[in-house]
Design an enzyme around this catalytic site. Structure first.
Site, PDB file in Angstrom:
ATOM      1  N   LYS A   4      26.630 -49.868  -2.142  1.00  0.00           N
ATOM      2  CA  LYS A   4      26.803 -48.955  -1.004  1.00  0.00           C
ATOM      3  C   LYS A   4      26.088 -49.550   0.201  1.00  0.00           C
ATOM      4  CE  LYS A   4      27.192 -43.974  -0.488  1.00  0.00           C
ATOM      5  NZ  LYS A   4      28.583 -43.973  -0.026  1.00  0.00           N
TER       6      LYS A   4
ATOM      7  N   ARG B 100      21.242 -46.607  -8.030  1.00  0.00           N
ATOM      8  CA  ARG B 100      22.318 -47.336  -7.341  1.00  0.00           C
ATOM      9  C   ARG B 100      21.809 -47.955  -6.041  1.00  0.00           C
ATOM     10  NH1 ARG B 100      27.726 -44.133  -6.050  1.00  0.00           N
ATOM     11  NH2 ARG B 100      26.403 -43.251  -4.427  1.00  0.00           N
TER      12      ARG B 100
ATOM     13  N   GLU C 212      40.094 -47.899  -4.703  1.00  0.00           N
ATOM     14  CA  GLU C 212      39.505 -46.633  -4.257  1.00  0.00           C
ATOM     15  C   GLU C 212      39.901 -46.343  -2.823  1.00  0.00           C
ATOM     16  OE1 GLU C 212      35.215 -46.496  -4.004  1.00  0.00           O
ATOM     17  OE2 GLU C 212      35.102 -48.665  -3.741  1.00  0.00           O
TER      18      GLU C 212
END
Ligand code: PLP
Ligand code: COI
Length: 346
Positions: A186, A84, A222
């Site tokens: 992220k 990721r 989220e």
């Protein structure tokens, strides 16, 4: 030889930074990543023109080291964080840190800080925060040519006060990401965007926000630092998906979907969830490395209407409690890891 642990009251740790013995550092220059360094220096000295300060090239990860029932020190799916982080880096034009080196770096830095890994059963863990910043000078808007990849580790307790005590959320007036922007990676810039609504939510007594999709504000996305899990009356696990690529693909959430389907025989629906369906759910939780599974008792919408899930603020519901217990049991070596997710460090 057994490592002598630091003299810390592990059970009263919160989610806060304590410097440990070593951090990991690797620099990128002239098109290549350099040598591994473990340093006791937890500070950085950078040029005032470093890209991080101007155009915000920064990506990060979060994972944890655990002490198992048998006294091993393990990490959970570090390869998934490596992959990721490489995706995050590519999206903002940074050179991905090689994934095999990422996993080795995590092991190295945890091994160098074994005295800081909280004991089994203490409720605390060693939080591992890999991050990468642009260190090279840039003044025109473009990617830098020099970077630093770094890992700090720090012992932590629960992210939300009370751990498994349900919390209240609000639906904010603001978005944390743009449609088809960077919400699915992220990068620190997403968290900068969520700080203002997060400060407002905290000031009003909420633990976090339930962000809706940034295009139509009709679908559940989220929270500021975790994905959502919802449970229907018949026990089906419903996992919100984004139509606008603005949800971070949580490793905890993806793991829980497999635990639910393959270990607990649960029915799972991964789909877009309209906010106006919210009253049909009897449990709601936030899941992530820091959040583990933190139950949500109620959510207050933009009109001020309260939506209460099942037992509300009383206690966590049975389905999320079972999922939490199974996941933490795998991480602590109490339940067999049939997926090969747990990686031994020491
Ligand atoms: N969503 C956001 C915005 C996060 O910051 C995090 C934390 O990493 C998560 C979801 C959960 O992801 P993971 O389970 O990989 O920790
Ligand atoms: C994590 O769970 O690792 C995160 O990065 C979330 C962050 C908001 C603490």
């Amino acid at each position: 030889m057994a490592i002598e642990k630091k003299d810390i009251d592990w059970g009263s740790l919160t989610f806060a930074y304590t410097p440990t013995d070593f951090s990991y550092v690797c620099n990128y220059k002239d098109g290549a990543w350099g040598e591994d360094i473990l340093t006791p220096d937890h500070t950085l000295q950078l040029s005032e023109c470093a890209g991080i300060f101007h155009y915000c090239q920064e990506v990060f990860e979060g994972l944890k080291a655990y002490t198992t029932k048998d006294g091993d020190i393990v990490c959970f799916r570090p390869d998934a964080n490596a992959s990721r982080m490489a995706d995050s880096a590519r999206r903002i034009c940074m050179p991905p840190f090689p994934e095999d080196r990422f996993v080795e770096a995590v092991k190295q830095v945890v091994k160098a800080n074994l005295a800081w890994v909280p004991p089994f059963g203490s409720g605390a863990t060693l939080y591992i925060r890999p991050f990468m910043i642009a260190t090279g000078n840039v003044i025109g808007v473009k990617p830098a040519t020099e970077y630093q990849f770094r890992i700090l580790v720090t012992p932590v307790g629960p992210y939300y006060k009370g751990g498994v005590q349900p919390v209240a959320l609000k639906v904010p007036e603001y978005d944390r990401a743009a449609p088809h922007g960077t919400g699915n990676i992220k990068a620190g810039l997403n968290y900068a965007m969520s700080l203002y609504p997060s400060v407002i939510a905290h000031a009003e007594g909420f633990a976090d926000n339930m962000f809706l999709d940034p295009q139509t504000h009709t679908y559940v996305e989220e929270s500021g630092g975790a994905n959502f899990l919802l449970v229907k009356e018949d026990g089906t696990l419903v996992v919100p998906q984004s139509a606008t690529d603005s949800i971070l693909p949580s490793i905890t959430r993806r793991s829980l979907v497999r635990v639910a389907e393959e270990m607990l025989g649960m029915k799972v629906e991964q789909r877009q969830v309209r906010f106006d369906e919210i009253d049909q759910f009897v449990e709601c939780g936030m899941c992530g490395t820091a959040a583990v599974i933190s139950p949500v008792g109620k959510v207050v919408d933009t009109e001020g209407v309260e939506h209460v899930f099942g037992a509300g603020m009383e206690h966590v519901g049975p389905v999320l409690a079972k999922l939490r217990e199974t996941l933490t049991g795998i991480q602590a070596g109490e339940i067999e890891d049939k997926f090969g997710w747990v990686v031994k460090v020491a």
